[in-house]
Design an enzyme around this catalytic site. Structure first.
Site, mmCIF file in Angstrom:
data_model
loop_
_atom_site.group_PDB
_atom_site.id
_atom_site.type_symbol
_atom_site.label_atom_id
_atom_site.label_comp_id
_atom_site.label_asym_id
_atom_site.label_seq_id
_atom_site.Cartn_x
_atom_site.Cartn_y
_atom_site.Cartn_z
ATOM 1 N N SER A 257 1.032 -1.552 0.022
ATOM 2 C CA SER A 257 -0.132 0.167 -0.052
ATOM 3 C C SER A 257 0.804 1.517 0.096
ATOM 4 O O SER A 257 1.863 0.950 0.587
ATOM 5 C CB SER A 257 -1.043 0.120 1.382
ATOM 6 N N TYR B 58 -2.024 -1.234 9.987
ATOM 7 C CA TYR B 58 -1.874 -1.634 8.576
ATOM 8 C C TYR B 58 -0.812 -1.157 8.357
ATOM 9 O O TYR B 58 0.122 -1.250 7.722
ATOM 10 C CB TYR B 58 -3.296 -0.963 8.407
HETATM 11 N N1 LIG Z 1 -8.031 -0.579 -1.830
HETATM 12 C C1 LIG Z 1 -7.533 -0.361 -1.556
HETATM 13 O O1 LIG Z 1 -7.652 1.686 -1.385
HETATM 14 C C2 LIG Z 1 -6.210 -0.367 -1.263
HETATM 15 C C3 LIG Z 1 -5.307 0.314 -1.368
HETATM 16 C C4 LIG Z 1 -3.999 -0.564 -0.704
HETATM 17 C C5 LIG Z 1 -3.657 -1.087 -0.835
HETATM 18 N N2 LIG Z 1 -5.067 -2.459 -0.600
HETATM 19 C C6 LIG Z 1 -4.520 -3.707 -0.573
HETATM 20 O O2 LIG Z 1 -5.229 -4.258 -1.462
HETATM 21 C C7 LIG Z 1 -5.469 -5.921 -0.772
HETATM 22 C C8 LIG Z 1 -6.709 -6.555 -1.517
HETATM 23 O O3 LIG Z 1 -7.546 -5.322 -1.031
HETATM 24 P P1 LIG Z 1 -8.934 -4.847 -1.190
HETATM 25 O O4 LIG Z 1 -8.649 -3.391 -2.004
HETATM 26 O O5 LIG Z 1 -9.053 -5.802 -2.694
HETATM 27 O O6 LIG Z 1 -9.818 -5.694 -0.406
HETATM 28 P P2 LIG Z 1 -11.062 -6.451 0.023
HETATM 29 O O7 LIG Z 1 -12.303 -6.037 -1.270
HETATM 30 O O8 LIG Z 1 -10.999 -6.027 1.347
HETATM 31 O O9 LIG Z 1 -10.245 -7.207 -0.117
HETATM 32 C C9 LIG Z 1 -9.235 -7.725 0.445
HETATM 33 C C10 LIG Z 1 -9.237 -9.992 0.208
HETATM 34 O O10 LIG Z 1 -8.343 -10.228 1.520
HETATM 35 C C11 LIG Z 1 -9.087 -11.696 2.222
HETATM 36 N N3 LIG Z 1 -8.927 -12.015 3.247
HETATM 37 C C12 LIG Z 1 -9.371 -11.823 4.146
HETATM 38 N N4 LIG Z 1 -8.562 -11.890 5.375
HETATM 39 C C13 LIG Z 1 -8.400 -13.027 5.056
HETATM 40 C C14 LIG Z 1 -7.652 -14.322 5.545
HETATM 41 N N5 LIG Z 1 -8.307 -14.427 6.834
HETATM 42 N N6 LIG Z 1 -6.967 -14.556 5.298
HETATM 43 C C15 LIG Z 1 -7.491 -15.573 3.360
HETATM 44 N N7 LIG Z 1 -7.615 -14.353 3.182
HETATM 45 C C16 LIG Z 1 -8.395 -12.974 3.508
HETATM 46 C C17 LIG Z 1 -10.695 -11.787 1.338
HETATM 47 O O11 LIG Z 1 -11.933 -12.569 1.650
HETATM 48 P P3 LIG Z 1 -12.355 -13.169 2.344
HETATM 49 O O12 LIG Z 1 -13.260 -11.913 3.369
HETATM 50 O O13 LIG Z 1 -13.488 -14.411 1.828
HETATM 51 O O14 LIG Z 1 -11.266 -14.039 3.145
HETATM 52 C C18 LIG Z 1 -10.586 -10.289 -0.140
HETATM 53 O O15 LIG Z 1 -10.142 -11.386 -0.419
HETATM 54 C C19 LIG Z 1 -4.573 -6.176 0.415
HETATM 55 O O16 LIG Z 1 -3.879 -6.457 0.637
HETATM 56 C C20 LIG Z 1 -5.500 -4.454 0.704
HETATM 57 O O17 LIG Z 1 -4.634 -3.586 1.776
HETATM 58 C C21 LIG Z 1 -6.106 -1.351 -0.790
#
Ligand SMILES: NC(=O)c1ccc[n+]([C@@H]2O[C@H](COP(=O)([O-])OP(=O)(O)OC[C@H]3O[C@@H](n4cnc5c(N)ncnc54)[C@H](OP(=O)(O)O)[C@@H]3O)[C@@H](O)[C@H]2O)c1
Length: 263
Positions: free
Chosen positions: A143, A156
Site C-alpha cells: 500500500s 495497517y
Molecule cells: N482498495 C484499496 O484502496 C487498497 C489500497 C492499498 C492496498 N490495498 C491492499 O489490497 C489488497 C486487497 O484488498 P482489496 O482492496 O481488494 O479489499 P477487499 O475487497 O476487502 O479484499 C480483501 C481480500 O482479502 C481476503 N482476506 C481477508 N482476510 C483473510 C484471511 N484471514 N485469510 C484469507 N483471505 C483473507 C478477503 O477474502 P475473505 O473475506 O473471503 O477471506 C478478500 O478477498 C489488501 O492487501 C489491501 O491492503 C488496497
C-alpha cells in the site's frame, strides 16, 4: 519480460476487490489461476463470472491466513492444482479504521497475522518448490501506507512497512535463483477494503469511505499490476494525488507529518 500465458498464478484474497479483478485479467491473457480466500461461496461466484474463459484454468483452494497450521495443507493443495505455482500474489489483507490508542492488541495482531505473517508464511511454504525449479515470481500487494504512515492506520501501515523490509531482503537472497519479487503500492482503489476494515475492538467498520468510492477503478489497478508482473518491476505505485506523500516522506518528512496531523 514474464509472459502470463500458460503461467500458474495463485492469488490470495481472490473473493473480492483487487484479487477478483486480477483473476479476470490473468484469465483473459490465458493464464491459469488458483483462487484463495475464506469465503468459498464468493470464490465460486468469481469462478462463475470467469466462465467465458476455459473453466479448466480456474481452481479454488479455500484459505484462512490467520489459521497458521492449515497453510501447509493449503499450499500442497495449490501445488496439486496444476503441478506448480509460477507466481504467488500475496494480495489478501485487512485495513484499519481506528486510533492507535483505541485499538486492542487483539485487533493489532489480527491485522499483522493476515497482512504480514500470512504473506510470509505462504511465501516460505511455496519458495522451496520455486527454488527447486529455479523459477518463480513473488508479488505482494502492499500500500502507499507501506511507504508513509497516516492517521487511523497505525498497525495497517506497520504491517505494510514490514512487508517491504521482508520482501526487499528476500529479493537479494533469491535473485540468483531466478526468483523475482514485486511490491505493489496502491493508493485509493474502488473496493470494499474500508467496509471490511477493522475498528479498534476488532469489529468490522462496515462503511464505504468517500476516498474509496472515488478511487481508481479496480480493473485499472489490476491491469497495472499485471503489467508490472510482466515487466518484472521491483516496486510500483498505483495512485492519484496521494502519491505525493511518497516523495514528501523522502524529501520533506516534517512537512508531510504536519500535513497529515489530525486537528
Ligand atoms: N482498495 C484499496 O484502496 C487498497 C489500497 C492499498 C492496498 N490495498 C491492499 O489490497 C489488497 C486487497 O484488498 P482489496 O482492496 O481488494 O479489499 P477487499 O475487497 O476487502 O479484499 C480483501 C481480500 O482479502 C481476503 N482476506 C481477508 N482476510 C483473510 C484471511 N484471514 N485469510 C484469507 N483471505 C483473507 C478477503 O477474502 P475473505 O473475506 O473471503 O477471506 C478478500 O478477498 C489488501 O492487501 C489491501 O491492503 C488496497
Amino acid at each position: 519480460m514474464t509472459k502470463i500465458q500458460k503461467k500458474v498464478i495463485w492469488i490470495t484474497g481472490a473473493s473480492s476487490g483487487i484479487g477478483e479483478a486480477l483473476a479476470h485479467q490473468i484469465l483473459a491473457k490465458d493464464g491459469k489461476v488458483i483462487l484463495s480466500a475464506r469465503r468459498t461461496n464468493k470464490l465460486e461466484r468469481v469462478k462463475q463470472n470467469c466462465q467465458g474463459n476455459n473453466p479448466e484454468n480456474i481452481k479454488i483452494v479455500p484459505i484462512d491466513l490467520s489459521q497458521v497450521d492449515s497453510l501447509e495443507t493449503a499450499t500442497q493443495a495449490a501445488l496439486k492444482c496444476f503441478g506448480k505455482v509460477d507466481i504467488l500474489v500475496n494480495n489478501a489483507g485487512i485495513s484499519q479504521r481506528s486510533l492507535a490508542v483505541e485499538t486492542t492488541m487483539a485487533a493489532n495482531r489480527k491485522i499483522f497475522e493476515v497482512n504480514f505473517f500470512g504473506a510470509v508464511n505462504l511465501t516460505q511454504l511455496i519458495l522451496p518448490e520455486m527454488l527447486h525449479r529455479k523459477s518463480g515470481h513473488l508479488v505482494v500487494i502492499s500500500s502507499l501506507v507501506g511507504k508513509f504512515g497516516t492517521p487511523l492506520r497505525s498497525c495497517y501501515a506497520a504491517s505494510k512497512h514490514a512487508l517491504h523490509g521482508y520482501f526487499d531482503s528476500l529479493r537479494t537472497e533469491v535473485a540468483k535463483d531466478n526468483i523475482k519479487v514485486t511490491l505493489i503500492c496502491p493508493g485509493y482503489i474502488q473496493t470494499e477494503v474500508s467496509v471490511n476494515a477493522l475498528t479498534g475492538d476488532g469489529s468490522k467498520y462496515q462503511k464505504m469511505d468517500e476516498t474509496q468510492k472515488s478511487g481508481i477503478p479496480v480493473n485499472i489497478c489490476a491491469s497495472r499490476i499485471v503489467k508490472a508482473i510482466e515487466q518484472e518491476k521491483q516496486e510500483l505505485y498505483i495512485a492519484r494525488q496521494e502519491i505525493v506523500g511518497v516523495y514528501l516522506k523522502k524529501l520533506f518528512p516534517t512537512l508531510l507529518s504536519k500535513f497529515l496531523q489530525l486537528q
